[in-house]
Design a protein around this motif. Structure first.
Motif, PDB file in Angstrom:
ATOM      1  N   LEU A 138       8.325  25.179  60.649  1.00  0.00           N
ATOM      2  CA  LEU A 138       7.559  24.116  60.003  1.00  0.00           C
ATOM      3  C   LEU A 138       6.175  23.982  60.624  1.00  0.00           C
ATOM      4  CD1 LEU A 138       7.636  21.998  57.831  1.00  0.00           C
ATOM      5  CD2 LEU A 138       8.586  20.374  59.479  1.00  0.00           C
ATOM      6  N   ARG A 139       6.080  24.122  61.932  1.00  0.00           N
ATOM      7  CA  ARG A 139       4.771  24.088  62.585  1.00  0.00           C
ATOM      8  C   ARG A 139       3.865  25.201  62.057  1.00  0.00           C
ATOM      9  NH1 ARG A 139       3.570  21.751  67.536  1.00  0.00           N
ATOM     10  NH2 ARG A 139       5.122  20.273  68.336  1.00  0.00           N
ATOM     11  N   MET A 140       4.428  26.406  61.874  1.00  0.00           N
ATOM     12  CA  MET A 140       3.637  27.534  61.380  1.00  0.00           C
ATOM     13  C   MET A 140       3.119  27.264  59.969  1.00  0.00           C
ATOM     14  SD  MET A 140       3.913  30.330  59.139  1.00  0.00           S
ATOM     15  CE  MET A 140       5.678  30.610  58.965  1.00  0.00           C
ATOM     16  N   LEU A 141       3.965  26.686  59.098  1.00  0.00           N
ATOM     17  CA  LEU A 141       3.542  26.406  57.721  1.00  0.00           C
ATOM     18  C   LEU A 141       2.454  25.332  57.689  1.00  0.00           C
ATOM     19  CD1 LEU A 141       7.016  26.445  55.908  1.00  0.00           C
ATOM     20  CD2 LEU A 141       5.278  28.246  55.960  1.00  0.00           C
ATOM     21  N   ILE A 142       2.611  24.307  58.518  1.00  0.00           N
ATOM     22  CA  ILE A 142       1.587  23.258  58.577  1.00  0.00           C
ATOM     23  C   ILE A 142       0.267  23.827  59.076  1.00  0.00           C
ATOM     24  CG2 ILE A 142       0.939  21.098  59.716  1.00  0.00           C
ATOM     25  CD1 ILE A 142       3.915  20.351  59.756  1.00  0.00           C
ATOM     26  N   SER A 143       0.330  24.679  60.089  1.00  0.00           N
ATOM     27  CA  SER A 143      -0.880  25.300  60.636  1.00  0.00           C
ATOM     28  C   SER A 143      -1.555  26.189  59.595  1.00  0.00           C
ATOM     29  CB  SER A 143      -0.533  26.113  61.885  1.00  0.00           C
ATOM     30  OG  SER A 143      -1.667  26.768  62.397  1.00  0.00           O
ATOM     31  N   LYS A 144      -0.765  26.961  58.857  1.00  0.00           N
ATOM     32  CA  LYS A 144      -1.308  27.841  57.813  1.00  0.00           C
ATOM     33  C   LYS A 144      -2.070  27.033  56.766  1.00  0.00           C
ATOM     34  CE  LYS A 144      -0.314  32.299  58.284  1.00  0.00           C
ATOM     35  NZ  LYS A 144      -1.309  33.381  58.086  1.00  0.00           N
ATOM     36  N   TYR A 145      -1.456  25.940  56.331  1.00  0.00           N
ATOM     37  CA  TYR A 145      -2.083  25.139  55.273  1.00  0.00           C
ATOM     38  C   TYR A 145      -3.351  24.466  55.785  1.00  0.00           C
ATOM     39  CZ  TYR A 145      -2.508  21.925  51.338  1.00  0.00           C
ATOM     40  OH  TYR A 145      -2.963  21.239  50.236  1.00  0.00           O
ATOM     41  N   GLN A 146      -3.303  23.891  56.978  1.00  0.00           N
ATOM     42  CA  GLN A 146      -4.475  23.184  57.498  1.00  0.00           C
ATOM     43  C   GLN A 146      -5.630  24.138  57.807  1.00  0.00           C
ATOM     44  OE1 GLN A 146      -3.033  20.899  60.832  1.00  0.00           O
ATOM     45  NE2 GLN A 146      -2.299  19.220  59.545  1.00  0.00           N
ATOM     46  N   ASP A 147      -5.318  25.331  58.307  1.00  0.00           N
ATOM     47  CA  ASP A 147      -6.375  26.298  58.622  1.00  0.00           C
ATOM     48  C   ASP A 147      -7.089  26.797  57.369  1.00  0.00           C
ATOM     49  OD1 ASP A 147      -5.762  26.058  61.272  1.00  0.00           O
ATOM     50  OD2 ASP A 147      -4.597  27.911  61.399  1.00  0.00           O
ATOM     51  N   ASN A 148      -6.400  26.803  56.242  1.00  0.00           N
ATOM     52  CA  ASN A 148      -6.985  27.322  55.003  1.00  0.00           C
ATOM     53  C   ASN A 148      -7.292  26.222  53.995  1.00  0.00           C
ATOM     54  OD1 ASN A 148      -6.651  30.519  55.134  1.00  0.00           O
ATOM     55  ND2 ASN A 148      -4.797  29.606  56.005  1.00  0.00           N
ATOM     56  N   TYR A 149      -7.301  24.974  54.464  1.00  0.00           N
ATOM     57  CA  TYR A 149      -7.472  23.842  53.549  1.00  0.00           C
ATOM     58  C   TYR A 149      -8.816  23.900  52.811  1.00  0.00           C
ATOM     59  CZ  TYR A 149      -7.867  19.010  51.934  1.00  0.00           C
ATOM     60  OH  TYR A 149      -8.027  17.896  51.155  1.00  0.00           O
ATOM     61  N   ASP A 150      -9.902  24.157  53.545  1.00  0.00           N
ATOM     62  CA  ASP A 150     -11.228  24.216  52.909  1.00  0.00           C
ATOM     63  C   ASP A 150     -11.295  25.336  51.891  1.00  0.00           C
ATOM     64  OD1 ASP A 150     -12.074  22.078  54.437  1.00  0.00           O
ATOM     65  OD2 ASP A 150     -12.949  23.341  56.006  1.00  0.00           O
ATOM     66  N   LEU A 151     -10.685  26.481  52.235  1.00  0.00           N
ATOM     67  CA  LEU A 151     -10.681  27.618  51.305  1.00  0.00           C
ATOM     68  C   LEU A 151      -9.915  27.276  50.032  1.00  0.00           C
ATOM     69  CD1 LEU A 151     -11.455  30.631  50.911  1.00  0.00           C
ATOM     70  CD2 LEU A 151      -9.250  31.226  51.944  1.00  0.00           C
ATOM     71  N   LEU A 152      -8.803  26.567  50.177  1.00  0.00           N
ATOM     72  CA  LEU A 152      -8.009  26.182  49.016  1.00  0.00           C
ATOM     73  C   LEU A 152      -8.760  25.182  48.140  1.00  0.00           C
ATOM     74  CD1 LEU A 152      -4.513  25.730  50.722  1.00  0.00           C
ATOM     75  CD2 LEU A 152      -5.256  27.626  49.281  1.00  0.00           C
ATOM     76  N   MET A 153      -9.452  24.236  48.761  1.00  0.00           N
ATOM     77  CA  MET A 153     -10.191  23.233  48.000  1.00  0.00           C
ATOM     78  C   MET A 153     -11.352  23.851  47.216  1.00  0.00           C
ATOM     79  SD  MET A 153      -8.633  20.356  48.398  1.00  0.00           S
ATOM     80  CE  MET A 153      -7.142  21.402  48.324  1.00  0.00           C
ATOM     81  N   MET A 154     -11.907  24.962  47.724  1.00  0.00           N
ATOM     82  CA  MET A 154     -13.007  25.637  47.020  1.00  0.00           C
ATOM     83  C   MET A 154     -12.498  26.611  45.970  1.00  0.00           C
ATOM     84  SD  MET A 154     -15.842  26.393  50.006  1.00  0.00           S
ATOM     85  CE  MET A 154     -14.710  27.431  50.943  1.00  0.00           C
ATOM     86  N   GLY A 155     -11.185  26.817  45.944  1.00  0.00           N
ATOM     87  CA  GLY A 155     -10.620  27.764  44.986  1.00  0.00           C
ATOM     88  C   GLY A 155     -10.848  29.207  45.375  1.00  0.00           C
ATOM     89  N   GLY A 156     -11.040  29.461  46.655  1.00  0.00           N
ATOM     90  CA  GLY A 156     -11.342  30.816  47.098  1.00  0.00           C
ATOM     91  C   GLY A 156     -10.134  31.652  47.476  1.00  0.00           C
ATOM     92  N   TYR A 157      -8.946  31.073  47.335  1.00  0.00           N
ATOM     93  CA  TYR A 157      -7.754  31.845  47.705  1.00  0.00           C
ATOM     94  C   TYR A 157      -7.000  32.252  46.443  1.00  0.00           C
ATOM     95  CZ  TYR A 157      -3.124  33.052  49.447  1.00  0.00           C
ATOM     96  OH  TYR A 157      -1.951  33.700  49.697  1.00  0.00           O
ATOM     97  N   VAL A 158      -6.574  33.523  46.419  1.00  0.00           N
ATOM     98  CA  VAL A 158      -5.789  34.076  45.312  1.00  0.00           C
ATOM     99  C   VAL A 158      -4.358  34.254  45.779  1.00  0.00           C
ATOM    100  CG1 VAL A 158      -5.505  35.997  43.692  1.00  0.00           C
ATOM    101  CG2 VAL A 158      -7.807  35.262  44.383  1.00  0.00           C
ATOM    102  N   ALA A 159      -3.411  33.676  45.042  1.00  0.00           N
ATOM    103  CA  ALA A 159      -1.995  33.752  45.409  1.00  0.00           C
ATOM    104  C   ALA A 159      -1.548  35.199  45.533  1.00  0.00           C
ATOM    105  CB  ALA A 159      -1.150  33.024  44.368  1.00  0.00           C
ATOM    106  N   GLY A 160      -0.716  35.439  46.541  1.00  0.00           N
ATOM    107  CA  GLY A 160      -0.170  36.777  46.769  1.00  0.00           C
ATOM    108  C   GLY A 160      -0.799  37.501  47.927  1.00  0.00           C
ATOM    109  N   GLN A 161      -1.911  36.996  48.461  1.00  0.00           N
ATOM    110  CA  GLN A 161      -2.584  37.668  49.570  1.00  0.00           C
ATOM    111  C   GLN A 161      -1.897  37.402  50.911  1.00  0.00           C
ATOM    112  OE1 GLN A 161      -6.623  36.272  49.300  1.00  0.00           O
ATOM    113  NE2 GLN A 161      -7.210  37.831  47.791  1.00  0.00           N
ATOM    114  N   ASP A 162      -1.240  36.250  51.034  1.00  0.00           N
ATOM    115  CA  ASP A 162      -0.574  35.873  52.289  1.00  0.00           C
ATOM    116  C   ASP A 162       0.716  35.160  51.932  1.00  0.00           C
ATOM    117  OD1 ASP A 162       0.307  34.672  54.676  1.00  0.00           O
ATOM    118  OD2 ASP A 162      -1.736  34.494  55.449  1.00  0.00           O
ATOM    119  N   GLN A 163       1.857  35.789  52.215  1.00  0.00           N
ATOM    120  CA  GLN A 163       3.146  35.219  51.833  1.00  0.00           C
ATOM    121  C   GLN A 163       3.411  33.881  52.544  1.00  0.00           C
ATOM    122  OE1 GLN A 163       6.206  38.134  52.533  1.00  0.00           O
ATOM    123  NE2 GLN A 163       5.582  39.431  50.787  1.00  0.00           N
TER     124      GLN A 163
END
Length: 443
Positions: free
Chosen positions: A378-403
């Motif tokens: 759970l710590r790893m998933l929370i860290s993954k989401y928080q580290d990429n939060y800005d990228l997700l908000m800008m729409g810069g991430y495409v699903a499938g690049q990081d499982q």
């Protein structure tokens, strides 16, 4: 028998007062902080009484002794002090009165009741500064301490006898989290030290504790911000001494101190007034030595089966939890820390605990392997989401690049629901662990 005991005790006190009054000094100067007077046979830490011509008096603590004079800091900064006033030695050793009658009561830094309750006739005495424990005689931490908060119980489990810090800037929810722990924890006795806080917050916090089911097991020591720095330090030491007393009675004690930073500020005021040179961000060396002396008095001891689990709030100036000297010193001494994040509070996530920056150094020793494994996932998933939060908000991430990130995105609503807990909700350790296991199993 009781009557004779009280009469003998009163006679002893009268005799001691008579003996002390033989040692009389005179005020030589007063600079607004430190009273300089002629010498009496005493040491640093002794309590003296400064008497006004009208007959009123104020107590103070000896902070410096030289050949021909002593320096005293009065407990009441508003008392009129004039050159020539008499100074009497009142107490050479700072011992406080303790007993089970303290439960359910509130006191100031000098041990005077502030809850309009009756005066107490306490017989047991404890040294205000405590006694040093041999580190090899400390009982190892082997049992879980249930704080009733799901986030902490599951992801940063606390052990009985652990010392923990709650670090955050102002207005992020430290006091609310402390209130939840005080009312929901599994402790036999809860000692709450409100040091240097706002008077309104002291009143509301005390009322909240004493109107809950935990009233009969709580003791409150309250020294608001408008009191002298000596009383603020006295309040912190008194709360710790009371915790030591109940630990020696075999109780599991929860010591909550809000806040350790205000204690450091009080010592900084004293140190600078006594001429110490400021080092890190204006803090003199005496501050860095006071904090470990205070914290190391808590924990476990082989001398009794009791424990002191201590939780200290540490105010990070400007939300700086990395380079603030008090935060850095406390983190090095404590057995773990909880960081509250302002951005989480702004998103409505309460308690606003930043899981990725918080840690319990005892968790791996007291939890089973499956619990530890699921907490890491759970710590790893929370860290993954928080580290990429800005990228997700800008729409810069495409699903499938990081499982892992894909999993974190899908599970985020469930994770947030797991992290949020209302102030009135209680989640014991077993329920918290099972909730964590169910969450990870559902991913």
């Amino acid at each position: 028998m009781t009557k004779n005991f009280i009469e003998n005790a009163m006679a002893l006190l009268d005799h001691r007062e008579t003996v002390y009054k033989r040692f009389c000094a005179r005020v030589l100067s007063f600079d607004g902080v430190i009273v300089t007077c002629s010498t009496v046979p005493c040491g640093v830490g002794s309590i003296c009484s400064i008497v006004h011509n009208s007959g009123s008096s104020v107590t103070g603590e000896v902070v410096r002794v030289s050949d021909d004079r002593i320096s005293i800091i009065p407990h009441d900064t508003n008392f009129p002090i004039l050159v020539g006033q008499k100074v009497f030695l009142k107490d050479e050793t700072q011992n406080i009165s303790v007993g089970p009658e303290l439960l359910g009561r509130a006191f100031d830094g000098m041990g005077n009741p502030i809850d309009e309750g009756p005066l107490l006739n306490l017989t047991a005495r404890y040294n205000l500064s405590g006694k040093k424990l041999n580190p090899l005689e400390r009982q190892p931490i082997t049992a879980v301490f249930d704080v009733g908060v799901r986030n902490i119980n599951s992801l940063m489990t606390i052990g009985k006898g652990q010392r923990l810090g709650i670090m955050a800037g102002s207005g992020v929810g430290k006091s609310v989290l402390l209130s939840m722990m005080a009312q929901k924890s599994s402790a036999d006795v809860v000692v709450i030290a409100l040091i240097g806080e706002r008077g309104r917050e002291v009143a509301s916090f005390t009322k909240e504790i004493f109107t809950s089911h935990s009233k009969d097991k709580a003791v409150v020591i309250a020294v608001p911000a408008d009191h002298s720095p000596l009383l603020r330090i006295q309040g912190a030491k008194r709360a710790t001494a009371i915790s030591e007393y109940f630990r020696d009675q075999g109780k599991d004690v929860l010591l909550i101190m809000d806040s350790l930073t205000r204690v450091a500020h009080a010592q900084r005021e004293l140190g600078l007034a006594l001429g110490e040179q400021p080092t890190a961000r204006g803090y003199p060396p005496s501050v860095i030595s006071l904090l470990p002396n205070l914290i190391e008095r808590t924990g476990n001891s082989k001398a009794s089966s009791g424990t002191i689990t201590s939780i200290y709030t540490v105010l990070a100036d400007g939300d700086d939890v990395t380079s603030d000297p008090v935060v850095d010193t406390a983190r090095a001494i404590l057995d773990g820390h909880i960081v509250l994040e302002r951005t989480l509070a702004q998103q409505g996530v309460y308690p606003a605990i930043d899981v990725t920056k918080s840690i319990s150094r005892i968790m791996n020793d007291i939890c089973d392997e499956n619990h530890i494994k699921n907490s890491k996932i759970l710590r790893m998933l929370i860290s993954k989401y928080q580290d990429n939060y800005d990228l997700l908000m800008m729409g810069g991430y495409v699903a499938g690049q990081d499982q892992d990130l894909d999993l974190a995105i899908r599970a985020w609503p469930s994770i947030v629901n797991f992290l949020i807990q209302s102030q009135k909700e209680t989640s014991n350790f077993v329920d918290s662990r099972e909730a964590l296991n169910r969450l990870v199993a559902s991913l």
